[in-house]
Design a protein around this motif. Structure first.
Motif, PDB file in Angstrom:
ATOM      1  N   UNK A  24       0.791  -1.220   0.000  1.00 57.96           N
ATOM      2  CA  UNK A  24       0.000   0.000   0.000  1.00 57.96           C
ATOM      3  C   UNK A  24       0.825   1.272   0.000  1.00 57.96           C
ATOM      4  N   UNK A  25       2.122   1.153   0.323  1.00 56.80           N
ATOM      5  CA  UNK A  25       2.991   2.327   0.434  1.00 56.80           C
ATOM      6  C   UNK A  25       3.941   2.509  -0.746  1.00 56.80           C
ATOM      7  N   UNK A  26       3.945   1.561  -1.685  1.00 57.97           N
ATOM      8  CA  UNK A  26       4.943   1.588  -2.767  1.00 57.97           C
ATOM      9  C   UNK A  26       4.983   2.938  -3.472  1.00 57.97           C
ATOM     10  N   UNK A  27       3.839   3.487  -3.805  1.00 57.34           N
ATOM     11  CA  UNK A  27       3.783   4.710  -4.617  1.00 57.34           C
ATOM     12  C   UNK A  27       3.752   5.990  -3.775  1.00 57.34           C
ATOM     13  N   UNK A  28       4.092   5.867  -2.506  1.00 61.50           N
ATOM     14  CA  UNK A  28       4.143   7.002  -1.567  1.00 61.50           C
ATOM     15  C   UNK A  28       2.825   7.790  -1.543  1.00 61.50           C
ATOM     16  N   UNK A  29       1.772   7.161  -1.082  1.00 65.56           N
ATOM     17  CA  UNK A  29       0.468   7.834  -1.053  1.00 65.56           C
ATOM     18  C   UNK A  29       0.416   8.932   0.004  1.00 65.56           C
ATOM     19  N   UNK A  30      -0.547   9.825  -0.149  1.00 65.27           N
ATOM     20  CA  UNK A  30      -0.773  10.860   0.858  1.00 65.27           C
ATOM     21  C   UNK A  30      -1.627  10.336   2.001  1.00 65.27           C
ATOM     22  N   UNK A  31      -2.529   9.416   1.683  1.00 67.96           N
ATOM     23  CA  UNK A  31      -3.456   8.863   2.667  1.00 67.96           C
ATOM     24  C   UNK A  31      -3.405   7.345   2.589  1.00 67.96           C
ATOM     25  N   UNK A  32      -3.303   6.706   3.760  1.00 72.71           N
ATOM     26  CA  UNK A  32      -3.289   5.241   3.816  1.00 72.71           C
ATOM     27  C   UNK A  32      -4.527   4.766   4.573  1.00 72.71           C
TER      28      UNK A  32
END
Length: 318
Positions: free
Chosen positions: A145-153
């Motif tokens: 879930x963090x691979x693409x460096x999201x703003x919201x998880x």
């Protein structure tokens, strides 16, 4: 608003009934409620996996219904069930996720290595995911879930089914994600201790509505005094009037609630009130099997706002 059509129920089942929340950037926001409260439906709508019947929602500044593609690029999602390919390796799962978001070459390889190291999966990177333990799979799910460096998880009940050790390790990692990286996290859970420990702010949901919102300390602080919980030998009369009347005459006792054999109340000094509570219930013909006194908890907050204990609500099917 969100209603699901169910065979045999023409009116359908209302999953969300005017639920409204606002999440500040950079915090862990807990969405706490029993099974069936509407938490997962909320996540599905906010992550564009379901459409609301009415209402409006934005995530990371993007309209969920009007611009779903930009919402998806701004978020990471860890669902209740693992989304990893069980026959692929941990590293292959990370690389695939990155490619779906347009990442390539060295940038993607470095990010995969970084996440494998961070989540203590480097030694298992070349193993098929089906060989991972439950805790390892959940760590991989978060990494994906963090691979693409999201703003919201979005973390939808991330520790369900984990053993205590793996659960504690996941708590520590969630805390680091919000504290070290400033990531905004929406955490859904039905574990009271999890919400209390992780959430900078939380909303308690019941039957598709927010019944209370604030920081854990603020919500517990509203309940002055101690919680007194009494288990009766047998249920009182159906209307429970004798119990309410009996305890209503005990000085300092208030917010009385009767649920089957369970009687709950608040007292300015719980320990001092116990002898009078026991005597009053005995005189009312409701002898006591057990009594406990505790400082306010999120379970007490839920009982106050929802009118029943959290444990009982878990068994309610709407």
């Amino acid at each position: 608003m969100k209603t699901y059509q169910v065979k045999g129920r023409p009116e359908g089942v209302r999953a969300l009934d005017g639920l409204s929340i606002s999440v500040e950037p950079g915090i862990v926001f807990g969405l706490l409620g029993p099974n069936g409260a509407g938490k997962s439906t909320t996540v599905k709508i906010l992550t564009t996996l379901a459409a609301a019947d009415s209402g409006h929602a934005t995530v990371a500044g993007h309209d969920v219904a009007g611009d779903p593609a930009r919402v998806r690029r701004s978020i990471g999602v860890v669902a209740q069930r693992s989304g990893a390919d069980p026959v692929a390796t941990g590293r292959e799962n990370l690389l695939l996720q990155g490619r779906l978001y347009g990442m390539r070459g060295q940038e993607l390889n470095r990010r995969a290595d970084e996440l494998l190291d961070r989540f203590d999966l480097t030694d298992a990177a070349k193993r098929q995911v089906k060989t991972y333990s439950g805790g390892m799979q959940r760590r991989l799910d978060v990494a994906i879930g963090l691979v693409h460096r999201p703003e919201v998880l979005f973390l939808d009940e991330p520790t369900t089914g984990l053993d205590p050790e793996a659960r504690t390790a996941m708590w520590e990692e969630i805390g680091r994600l919000a504290g070290d990286e400033g990531l905004t996290i929406l955490l859904t859970t039905h574990y009271l201790d999890e919400a209390d420990r992780l959430s900078g702010r939380l909303a308690i949901v019941d039957r598709g509505r927010v019944v209370a919102e604030g920081t854990p300390d603020e919500l517990k602080g509203e309940l002055h005094g101690d919680a007194v919980h009494v288990d009766l030998v047998q249920p009182p009369p159906a209307d429970g009037l004798s119990v309410y009347e009996a305890l209503g005459r005990v000085p300092g006792v208030r917010e009385i609630a009767v649920d089957g054999r369970r009687v709950s109340a608040r007292a300015d000094d719980g320990a001092a009130a116990v002898p009078a509570v026991l005597a009053a219930l005995d005189q009312a013909g409701s002898p006591v099997a057990a009594v406990t006194v505790a400082r306010p908890s999120l379970d007490d907050v839920y009982l106050r706002y929802a009118g029943r204990s959290f444990a009982d609500a878990e068994g309610v099917t709407r």
